[in-house]
Design a protein around this motif. Sequence first.
Motif, short mmCIF file in Angstrom:
data_model
loop_
_atom_site.label_atom_id
_atom_site.label_comp_id
_atom_site.label_asym_id
_atom_site.label_seq_id
_atom_site.Cartn_x
_atom_site.Cartn_y
_atom_site.Cartn_z
N MET A 1 0.85 -1.19 0.00
CA MET A 1 0.00 0.00 0.00
C MET A 1 0.89 1.24 0.00
SD MET A 1 -3.01 1.08 2.68
CE MET A 1 -1.87 1.26 4.05
N THR A 2 0.58 2.20 -0.86
CA THR A 2 1.33 3.42 -0.95
C THR A 2 1.05 4.31 0.26
OG1 THR A 2 1.27 3.35 -3.35
CG2 THR A 2 1.80 5.46 -2.34
N VAL A 3 2.10 4.82 0.87
CA VAL A 3 1.97 5.71 2.01
C VAL A 3 1.94 7.14 1.50
CG1 VAL A 3 3.03 6.53 4.14
CG2 VAL A 3 3.12 4.09 3.56
N SER A 4 0.93 7.89 1.93
CA SER A 4 0.80 9.27 1.49
C SER A 4 1.82 10.15 2.20
CB SER A 4 -0.61 9.78 1.80
OG SER A 4 -0.73 11.16 1.51
N GLN A 5 2.45 11.05 1.45
CA GLN A 5 3.41 11.99 2.00
C GLN A 5 3.17 13.38 1.43
OE1 GLN A 5 7.23 10.13 1.04
NE2 GLN A 5 7.41 9.42 3.17
N HIS A 6 3.51 14.40 2.24
CA HIS A 6 3.38 15.78 1.82
C HIS A 6 4.65 16.51 2.23
CE1 HIS A 6 -1.02 15.33 1.21
NE2 HIS A 6 -0.92 14.51 2.25
N THR A 7 5.17 17.34 1.34
CA THR A 7 6.36 18.12 1.64
C THR A 7 5.94 19.55 1.94
OG1 THR A 7 7.73 16.74 0.20
CG2 THR A 7 8.60 18.90 0.82
N ILE A 8 6.24 19.97 3.17
CA ILE A 8 5.87 21.30 3.65
C ILE A 8 7.14 22.02 4.09
CG2 ILE A 8 4.51 22.63 5.31
CD1 ILE A 8 2.79 21.00 3.37
N ALA A 9 7.46 23.13 3.45
CA ALA A 9 8.64 23.93 3.79
C ALA A 9 9.89 23.06 3.87
CB ALA A 9 8.42 24.68 5.10
N GLY A 10 10.03 22.11 2.93
CA GLY A 10 11.20 21.25 2.86
C GLY A 10 11.16 20.06 3.78
N THR A 11 10.12 19.90 4.59
CA THR A 11 9.97 18.77 5.51
C THR A 11 8.93 17.80 4.97
OG1 THR A 11 10.57 20.08 7.44
CG2 THR A 11 9.31 18.08 7.84
N VAL A 12 9.28 16.51 4.92
CA VAL A 12 8.36 15.49 4.45
C VAL A 12 7.52 14.98 5.62
CG1 VAL A 12 8.13 13.22 3.38
CG2 VAL A 12 9.92 14.80 2.59
N LEU A 13 6.21 15.09 5.49
CA LEU A 13 5.28 14.57 6.49
C LEU A 13 4.63 13.30 5.94
CD1 LEU A 13 3.50 17.88 7.56
CD2 LEU A 13 5.27 16.64 8.82
N THR A 14 4.75 12.22 6.68
CA THR A 14 4.15 10.94 6.31
C THR A 14 2.85 10.77 7.08
OG1 THR A 14 6.32 9.97 5.89
CG2 THR A 14 4.49 8.44 6.25
N MET A 15 1.79 10.45 6.35
CA MET A 15 0.47 10.33 6.97
C MET A 15 0.31 8.98 7.66
SD MET A 15 -0.39 13.30 6.16
CE MET A 15 -2.13 13.46 6.57
N PRO A 16 -0.44 8.94 8.79
CA PRO A 16 -1.09 10.09 9.39
C PRO A 16 -0.11 10.95 10.19
CG PRO A 16 -1.48 8.17 10.75
CD PRO A 16 -0.72 7.70 9.54
N VAL A 17 -0.41 12.23 10.27
CA VAL A 17 0.38 13.13 11.10
C VAL A 17 0.04 12.85 12.57
CG1 VAL A 17 0.51 15.55 11.85
CG2 VAL A 17 0.75 14.96 9.43
N ARG A 18 1.07 12.82 13.40
CA ARG A 18 0.88 12.47 14.82
C ARG A 18 1.19 13.65 15.73
NH1 ARG A 18 0.01 7.17 15.11
NH2 ARG A 18 0.66 5.90 13.33
N ILE A 19 0.28 13.87 16.66
CA ILE A 19 0.50 14.80 17.77
C ILE A 19 0.71 13.94 19.01
CG2 ILE A 19 -0.41 16.73 19.09
CD1 ILE A 19 0.03 17.30 16.08
N ARG A 20 1.90 13.98 19.56
CA ARG A 20 2.23 13.09 20.67
C ARG A 20 1.87 13.68 22.03
NH1 ARG A 20 5.65 12.17 16.51
NH2 ARG A 20 6.87 14.07 16.92
N GLN A 21 1.86 14.99 22.13
CA GLN A 21 1.46 15.62 23.40
C GLN A 21 0.92 17.02 23.15
OE1 GLN A 21 4.49 15.84 26.42
NE2 GLN A 21 3.17 16.84 27.89
N ALA A 22 -0.25 17.27 23.70
CA ALA A 22 -0.87 18.59 23.65
C ALA A 22 -1.75 18.72 24.88
CB ALA A 22 -1.70 18.78 22.38
N ASP A 23 -2.14 19.96 25.21
CA ASP A 23 -3.22 20.14 26.17
C ASP A 23 -4.26 21.07 25.55
OD1 ASP A 23 -2.55 22.89 26.78
OD2 ASP A 23 -1.09 22.21 28.24
N VAL A 24 -5.49 20.94 26.03
CA VAL A 24 -6.62 21.63 25.40
C VAL A 24 -7.52 22.22 26.48
CG1 VAL A 24 -8.70 21.35 23.98
CG2 VAL A 24 -6.59 20.16 23.35
N HIS A 25 -7.98 23.45 26.24
CA HIS A 25 -9.00 24.10 27.05
C HIS A 25 -10.15 24.45 26.11
CE1 HIS A 25 -5.40 24.50 29.47
NE2 HIS A 25 -6.13 24.83 30.51
N THR A 26 -11.36 24.04 26.46
CA THR A 26 -12.48 24.22 25.54
C THR A 26 -13.75 24.61 26.28
OG1 THR A 26 -13.74 23.15 23.75
CG2 THR A 26 -13.12 21.77 25.61
N ALA A 27 -14.61 25.35 25.60
CA ALA A 27 -15.90 25.76 26.16
C ALA A 27 -16.99 25.54 25.12
CB ALA A 27 -15.86 27.23 26.59
#
Length: 241
Positions: A1-27
């Motif tokens: 299976m082909t893995v989707s990739q996107h080049t942004i500002a010279g950086t290759v991002l392989t999908m899916p993009v991962r967020i390993r740590q964040a915090d969120v405040h929501t209302a």
Amino acid sequence: MTVSQHTIAGTVLTMPVRIRQADVHTAMFSVPADAAQQLIDYSGLRVCQHRPGRAVVNLMLARYIDGDLGSYLEFGTAVMVNPPGSDTHGWRALGSAGAFIHHLPVDQSFTLEAGRRIWGFPKILADFTIRDGDRLGFDVAEGGRHIATMEFGRGLPVPGLLTSRSRTLRAFSHLDGVTREVPWEMRVSGVRFQPSGVALHLGTHRYARELAALGLPKRAMLSATVSRVEMTFGDATPIGG
């Protein structure tokens, strides 16, 4: 299976993009459904009415600490919508509703370019001021025009057994005349809820005027803080047309 990739500002991002740590405040705010629908009519989507004539708008601050897009701040306006082909309503319908991202200011150019090019998120570059303490507060502005100020209370902790499972969400975006669905998976821990629990002040920016047209600021239905969030985002799929 082909893995989707996107080049942004010279950086290759392989999908899916991962967020390993964040915090969120929501209302979460209940607003007139007609006003919310008028706000997002351009998307072709329909708001989810949790009560007759009422829709839900979420305002959130996300602080991305570690992930494929780097560290950055993000302020979002999300309107809860029915997925295409669905016309469900009522409180239980919110459980399967999607989040249409209407505003998305960020403070870093890399995530701005990635968000717009890969997913069609309406990101703009903005300035943030964060105040940490017993109540987290922040200001967000673009080009010197104040968008919003929010302050969040701590809330009451939610048992981890109720929140720890991974969730698959439906997010929707619209840019350059195209509405897209974005596959979004999320796992959270350290969740705290409270009724209302947030102070909102709007500025003079056009985003602020749009929020004011919904009847904001007003008392939120509830607010939440999440101390740790992990996410993945897959490739967006155009819908409609």
